[in-house]
Structure formats: C-alpha cells, structure tokens
Design an enzyme around this catalytic site. Structure first.
Site, PDB file in Angstrom:
ATOM      1  N   HIS A 117      30.215   3.810  -4.121  1.00 50.54           N
ATOM      2  CA  HIS A 117      29.557   4.846  -4.906  1.00 50.54           C
ATOM      3  C   HIS A 117      30.041   4.972  -6.338  1.00 50.54           C
ATOM      4  O   HIS A 117      29.311   5.460  -7.189  1.00 50.54           O
ATOM      5  CB  HIS A 117      29.510   6.152  -4.114  1.00 50.54           C
ATOM      6  N   GLU A 175      18.899   2.198   8.472  1.00 49.99           N
ATOM      7  CA  GLU A 175      20.117   1.639   7.878  1.00 49.99           C
ATOM      8  C   GLU A 175      21.190   1.396   8.921  1.00 49.99           C
ATOM      9  O   GLU A 175      22.341   1.116   8.594  1.00 49.99           O
ATOM     10  CB  GLU A 175      20.627   2.527   6.743  1.00 49.99           C
ATOM     11  N   ASP A 208      23.853  -0.024   3.875  1.00 46.39           N
ATOM     12  CA  ASP A 208      24.496   0.285   5.149  1.00 46.39           C
ATOM     13  C   ASP A 208      24.055  -0.667   6.254  1.00 46.39           C
ATOM     14  O   ASP A 208      24.847  -1.015   7.122  1.00 46.39           O
ATOM     15  CB  ASP A 208      24.198   1.737   5.553  1.00 46.39           C
ATOM     16  N   CYS A 260      15.119   0.564   0.029  1.00 41.14           N
ATOM     17  CA  CYS A 260      15.741   1.298  -1.085  1.00 41.14           C
ATOM     18  C   CYS A 260      17.202   0.909  -1.296  1.00 41.14           C
ATOM     19  O   CYS A 260      17.866   1.465  -2.153  1.00 41.14           O
ATOM     20  CB  CYS A 260      15.613   2.800  -0.886  1.00 41.14           C
TER      21      CYS A 260
HETATM   22  C1  PEP Z   1      21.656   2.205   1.793  1.00 42.98           C
HETATM   23  O1  PEP Z   1      22.504   2.410   2.662  1.00 42.98           O
HETATM   24  O2  PEP Z   1      21.134   1.104   1.583  1.00 42.98           O
HETATM   25  C2  PEP Z   1      21.214   3.291   0.906  1.00 42.98           C
HETATM   26  C3  PEP Z   1      20.197   3.130   0.095  1.00 42.98           C
HETATM   27  O3  PEP Z   1      21.907   4.443   0.931  1.00 42.98           O
HETATM   28  P1  PEP Z   1      23.361   4.640   0.307  1.00 42.98           P
HETATM   29  O4  PEP Z   1      23.653   3.484  -0.585  1.00 42.98           O
HETATM   30  O5  PEP Z   1      23.303   5.931  -0.442  1.00 42.98           O
HETATM   31  O6  PEP Z   1      24.240   4.702   1.511  1.00 42.98           O
HETATM   32 MG    MG Z   2      23.088   4.386   3.241  1.00 43.25          MG
END
Ligand code: PEP
Ligand code: MG
Length: 589
Positions: A193, A434, A458, A505
């Site tokens: 993140h 995910e 994920d 996404c």
């Molecule tokens: C993912 O896991 O691909 C996702 C888009 O969510 P995040 O990256 O916020 O876990």
């Molecule tokens: Mg995720």
C-alpha cells in the site's frame, strides 16, 4: 563515491534531491544502572525528555492540522495524552528510583504497555499500539540523543527524498508534499500500500530496496528513479544531467499519451473494452476523469481512514463519496467497503495477528462490527442519490457473507427512510473475486450478486502463497502463472453464464502485457491506475481481441509463468511493435 541500489519500481518518475533518512523504529537501549546519587538528576532528565516530546508533538500536531486537517491531526492528541498519563510516568520514575537509567526504565515500561494493549480484547485499545510505538520512539530518541527524524521538520521546497524502512499511517499523514519529492523504502512491493499511495500522490517511489536505510547517513544527494526502481547515491554531475533530461522526456511521452484521452477504447476487431480508474484518494478523481477514465472501477475507501484515530462519520464519508461521484457525472463509480487489516490499517486486531492477510480484515471485520459497517453503507446510499454508485464487497469467500452484507444494507436503507430520505430503489452490490475460493466457486455467487471485479493483487497472493508486500518474494509474484490465468478464465466464464459484468481492478490491469492477457481471457472492463488509462488504451486500440484470445488460451496451457509471459509477449509485440513499454509497463513510461 557513486553507488546504485536496486529496488522495485513503485511509482514512476525521477526525483533528484537530498536523502532524508527517517529511522522510525524503536532503538536498542543499553542496560545501564545508575548510583543512588544520580537518581535526582536522572528523574529530571526524564521529566525534561517528556516535556520536550510534548512540545514536539504540539508542533507536529499544528503542522499536520494546517496542512492536512483536524481529524488527521488528532492522532497526535492521543500521543500527547499518553505522555500525560500519571500511571505511566509514575511507574517509570519508580524504576529510576530502583537505579535504572531513564531510557531503560522508559523502554521497559513502554514495551510492557505495548504488549498489554496488543493483547487487549477491545479493538479500540489494540488500535492504540501504533501510537504507543510512536511515543516510545520519540522519547527514546531524545533520551539517547538520536537525531530527530520527523519528516514534518522539512522546510517547504526542501526537495527531500524520503528514505525509510516502511511507511506507517502515522508517518503518511505527516508527508509534506511541498518538501518531499520522492519516497524510497526498504520494504514493500509494487502492490503494497505504500506503493499504491505513492502513485495516488503522484510521487516517484522505489520500494523493496532492502538496505537503503543502512546504506545512507542522510543528506547525501540522491537520484530516485521510480521508473526503473533505482536509488543512485552521490551521483556524478553527468548522471544528474542525464536524469533531468530523462525526466523531461517522460513528461513529453506522458503528454503524448494524454492525447488518447478522448479516443474510443476499442480493439482493432471492434470489441469495446471499458477503462475505468482506481481511486484511492477522493482528490485523484478529477485527474483520472481528465485521463479519459469512464468512471471508477475501484475506490479504496480505507484510505479515508489512514492515520486516523477514529473512523470518519457518516457525513464526512458521504461528502468524500459524493465528491468522486460528481467528478464522474454519468459514469459508474464502484466504491468498495472498508478493506482494513492486512498491510493496510492498524484498525482492530491487526497488530496482534500472526497472519494478518488471513486474519480479521475486510468484509470479516465489517460483518462483525455492524454499526461501523452500516455507517459506511448509509453514507454510500446517500451518495447514490448523486450518480451511479455501485457497492463492492472485498475478500468474499462465500455467499453467506454476501447475504449478511445485503441484510445490513437493507437495514441501512430502512434507517435512512426513517429519516425521511428518498433513495434510488436499487443499488448494485458486487463482490471482489480475490480469493481462490471465490474464483473457483464463482458460480455460487452469480445469482445474488450484481457484478464481479477480480482483485488480482490478492488473488495472486493467495493462489501462489506469495506475500504481496514481501520484497524478497517480488520475483515470485507472477500474475501470468497459469493457475492465476485459469482462475480468471473460470471467473469470466461463470460471470458470462450469469450475465454479470466481470471487471479486473488489480494492478495487473494497468500493465500492458497483462492487460493484453486479460482482454484475451474475455475481460471487457479494466480498472486501472489513473495514470495508466492512456497507456492501456493504446494497447486496446492496437490489438485484436481474437488474437488476444488465442494467445491467452495458450498461456493458460503453458507449463510455467515464464512460458506464458514469453508467448504473450511475442503476440503483443507482433501487434504493437517492439516498443519499450510492453514488458516494463507503467514502470517504463
Ligand atoms: C486486489 O487485491 O487486487 C485489489 C484491487 O485490492 P487491494 O489492492 O486494495 O487489496
Ligand atoms: Mg485486495
């Protein structure tokens, strides 16, 4: 002497500046016994350190309040109140009277407090661990005469490259963008993140450098190459000149791609691929809209909470969601309910869990904290009055969770009706695919779900058992592994049976080669990083969906991720030529 450290490109762009080393870790404290005669002076030294820490916190608090806002600054009030706690101070004084040096006495007491809070049954109490840690570091730095490493201390225009082990929420809210031009961290990967946040803020970043904080003393001149993942320490004048030139070239290349913003996103054989944007901070919405995104495919609401002491209330959330919805008038805006935990927020439980990624996070936490969840659902329902809002649930593994969430959504709706509010009759409720469980059993979800969105960050992590935030495993995080491709293919097929939209996404969608693979697997909606919209559009407009399909199906049958990558690469190169951005993706922009 010039040295180059190699890390992982996390946010593109080049920054040249002075390294600002931020060592925000509890230092080792030597055991030191004092004589009876020294006790009064030691008590005074401790009292002075507490006063200096408090003065420092007042300063930090005021700066954050002026630069970011009142709520974000409240984190420092909590830390201030810890320093005023009589039982804490009294206990440290007692240990000093038992002949312990002030730093050891404080260290022992704070370590015990942190452990006690980490084990607390109340989530609110467990949340305080990161504040206790900040206070622990702050006071010890003064007692041990360590340099004061607060990032807020930088004057505007300092052009500092922040070098740190990892970026915590408390540090994130202190980032002063007028002073910091780039971020380098020892930890992290492209999908952790800190990387996502750096991209949101438009700051060049390199993560996963492993030893950057050990290699630097602070104040050296550095070049941070977020595009290639390099940190050049003490560069030659010639290097600085070359990098500055490159920064200019990158700006020009980006400007060219921006020219694609208004063009249709359609393949050479006429298949439309909708491109939406991932939005982490409400402020990004406008940038994404200008880049040509047709709405938002993922708004990560947890970034509204980063570094905060309390969750934002219903009104504040409503305003944030409304802002994004209004920036995309007429286009869908998919807002994901809180995905806290894992490497994201220290809200509830995270500090005490042995396996946070497998822990109490995302939909699990929301269902267990219905009042917190319903506050968010009410804010989302209210925002839906202003446009096409769609709600998305993270980390779903079973239909029961969708049903439980839907029940709370109904309750939230009733609560708003009781207040006399008029709401749209229907609001789509989709799920993120995910986890391997959701992908394999996607057919069980179709009847009670409005759409799927595949979260490949994920999905790859859980399928390949590779921690997405672990720099040592970065080369093993291979989204083109046949197992991942097959799970995506299966999800798309299940979606088609249920006539559901299936989007992707995860970061995979922002990468040209992988976007090509996704188009081939039948995905017709990609939600990408705002800056990647034009680049992915260029891929879409250069390839034929039929050719992509052929290549992707062969990749699903490949023996290894490398084989899958090679054959996709050959096909994509045949379509777009041997351009440098095909393999490197965003990183080569
Ligand atoms: C993912 O896991 O691909 C996702 C888009 O969510 P995040 O990256 O916020 O876990
Ligand atoms: Mg995720």
């Amino acid at each position: 002497m010039e040295r180059t450290l190699h890390g992982i490109p996390a946010s593109p762009g080049v920054a040249v500046g002075a390294a600002h080393l931020l060592l925000w870790e509890v230092p080792d404290v030597p055991h030191h016994i004092i004589s009876d005669l020294e006790i009064p002076a030691e008590l005074k030294r401790f009292a002075d350190a507490i006063e200096r820490s408090k003065a420092r916190l007042r300063h930090v608090r005021d700066r954050v309040e002026a630069a970011v806002g009142k709520e974000e600054a409240a984190i420092f009030d909590v830390q201030y109140s810890i320093l005023e706690d009589r039982s804490l101070v009294g206990r440290v004084e007692e240990l000093i009277r038992q002949n312990l040096a002030a730093e050891k006495a404080f260290d022992i007491e704070m370590t015990e407090w942190r452990q006690r809070f980490a084990r607390h049954t109340s989530a609110m109490m467990r949340e305080r661990v990161s504040d206790l840690t900040d206070v622990h570091i702050r006071v010890l730095a003064i007692l041990l005469h360590l340099p004061d490493h607060d990032p807020v201390d930088l004057p505007p225009g300092a052009k500092a490259v922040l070098v740190t082990h990892d970026l915590t929420p408390g540090l994130t809210v202190q980032l002063d963008r007028s002073a910091i031009v780039g971020i380098a961290t020892d930890a992290g990967t492209r999908t952790s993140h800190v990387a996502i946040l750096a991209r949101s803020l438009g700051l060049p970043a390199v993560v996963g450098l492993r030893y950057a904080t050990e290699q630097l003393r602070g104040h050296e001149q550095v070049i941070l190459d977020g595009t290639k993942g390099l940190l050049v320490i003490n560069p030659s004048e010639e290097d600085v000149r070359r990098y500055k030139e490159r920064a200019k070239e990158e700006e020009i290349a980006e400007a060219e791609l921006r020219g694609l913003a208004q063009m249709e996103s359609v393949t050479t054989d006429g298949e439309r691929v909708t491109l939406r944007a991932n939005v982490d901070l409400p402020e990004e919405a406008e940038v994404a809209a200008k880049a040509g995104a047709e709405g938002v495919g993922l708004m990560r609401t947890e970034f509204l909470v980063v570094g905060r002491t309390m969750m934002p209330d219903e009104d504040e959330q409503y305003e944030a969601y409304k802002k994004v919805v209004e920036a995309f008038a007429g286009h869908p805006v998919v807002i994901r309910t809180y995905d806290v935990g894992g490497d994201k927020l220290p809200v509830g439980g995270h500090p005490t869990e042995a396996n946070p990624y497998l822990g109490w996070r995302a939909i699990r936490m929301c269902l267990d904290e219905p009042e917190l969840f319903k506050t968010q659902l009410r804010a989302l329902l209210r925002a839906s009055v202003h446009g096409d809002v769609r709600i998305m649930l993270p980390l779903i593994v079973s239909l029961s969770e969708v049903r439980a969430a839907r029940k709370l959504l109904r309750e939230a709706r009733e609560e708003l009706r009781a207040r006399g509010m008029k709401l749209p009759d229907f609001i789509p409720l989709g799920v993120m695919i995910e986890t391997p469980a959701a992908a394999v059993a996607a057919d069980t979800l179709i009847e009670e779900t409005s759409f799927f969105s595949i979260g490949t960050n994920d999905l790859v992590q859980y399928t390949l058992a590779v921690d997405r935030g672990n720099a040592n495993l970065a080369s093993r995080f291979t989204p083109l592994h046949p197992a991942v491709l097959r799970l995506i293919r299966g999800t798309v097929e299940a979606g088609a049976k249920g006539k559901l939209h299936v989007a992707v996404c995860g970061e995979m969608a922002s990468h040209p080669l992988m976007a090509f693979a996704l188009i081939g697997l039948g995905v017709r909606e990609l939600s990408v990083n705002g800056r990647s919209v034009p680049l992915v559009k260029r891929v879409v407009r250069s390839v034929s969906a039929a050719k992509a399909r052929e290549a992707a199906l062969r990749a699903c049958d490949a023996r290894t991720p490398e084989d899958a990558e090679e054959l996709l690469l050959t096909e994509l190169r045949a379509a777009v030529g041997d351009v440098y951005w095909v393999r490197e993706g965003l990183a080569a922009l």
